[in-house]
Scaffold this active site. Structure first.
Site, PDB file in Angstrom:
ATOM      1  N   PRO A  13       0.789  -1.225   0.000  1.00 36.58           N
ATOM      2  CG  PRO A  13      -0.126  -1.078   2.145  1.00 36.58           C
ATOM      3  CD  PRO A  13       0.563  -2.021   1.213  1.00 36.58           C
ATOM      4  CG  ASN A  14      -0.395   4.369   1.177  1.00 38.24           C
ATOM      5  OD1 ASN A  14      -1.353   4.855   0.579  1.00 38.24           O
ATOM      6  ND2 ASN A  14      -0.482   3.900   2.411  1.00 38.24           N
ATOM      7  NE  ARG A  21       3.571   7.098   2.083  1.00 36.31           N
ATOM      8  CZ  ARG A  21       3.907   5.914   2.547  1.00 36.31           C
ATOM      9  NH1 ARG A  21       4.303   4.965   1.729  1.00 36.31           N
ATOM     10  NH2 ARG A  21       3.838   5.659   3.832  1.00 36.31           N
ATOM     11  CB  ALA A  78       1.323   0.117   6.232  1.00 30.58           C
ATOM     12  CD  GLU A  99      10.554  -7.634   6.078  1.00 32.99           C
ATOM     13  OE1 GLU A  99      10.184  -6.653   6.739  1.00 32.99           O
ATOM     14  OE2 GLU A  99      10.772  -8.756   6.602  1.00 32.99           O
ATOM     15  NE  ARG A 108       9.569   5.971   8.668  1.00 33.29           N
ATOM     16  CZ  ARG A 108       8.679   5.771   7.709  1.00 33.29           C
ATOM     17  NH1 ARG A 108       8.883   4.821   6.810  1.00 33.29           N
ATOM     18  NH2 ARG A 108       7.586   6.508   7.647  1.00 33.29           N
TER      19      ARG A 108
END
Length: 141
Positions: A13-14, A21, A78, A99, A108
């Protein structure tokens, strides 16, 4: 002549918003532009690309890749931190998964330190920007 490797790059997603972004975190290049560069760089490798904002679509793509691809480069975004289902899909298939994350997830927010994918992945590459994908592809060569 050796058989060409087939590698599937899957983005969650995104990541379709790369280039727009949060450029301070993710850079200003679209993934489509970057993927074209990867295809040029790895001419001897058949690279395919899939992106979805839907968890179920990502799980289905991982399942469908089994026996078809030699490796998957997965940035579940996410969903990395929330999806037991994606982790289970990786555990259920024989195709190895690397990954990847563009940013250093460990630098973060604390919730980004948890991955439901890492346990089932062949390896993890984080924090090298878009180059994370290149490093993952090289790991299969």
């Amino acid at each position: 002549m050796a058989q060409e490797l087939k590698i599937l790059v899957i983005n969650g997603p995104n990541l379709n918003l790369l280039g727009k972004r949060e450029p301070d975190v993710y850079g200003n290049q679209s993934f489509e532009d970057y993927f074209s560069k990867l295809q040029f760089q790895f001419k001897e490798t058949e690279l395919s690309y899939f992106q979805s904002n839907s968890e179920g679509d990502l799980i289905t793509k991982i399942q469908d890749a089994d026996g078809v691809f030699d490796g998957i480069v997965l940035n579940a975004a996410a969903y990395t931190h929330t999806s037991v289902g994606i982790g289970d899909a990786i555990a259920a298939v024989s195709v190895p998964v690397i990954e990847v994350h563009i940013s250093n997830t460990f630098a973060r927010e604390a919730f980004r330190h948890q991955s439901y994918i890492s346990k089932h992945a062949k390896g993890i590459i984080v924090g090298f920007g878009l180059q994370s994908y290149e490093l993952a592809i090289k790991s299969f060569l």
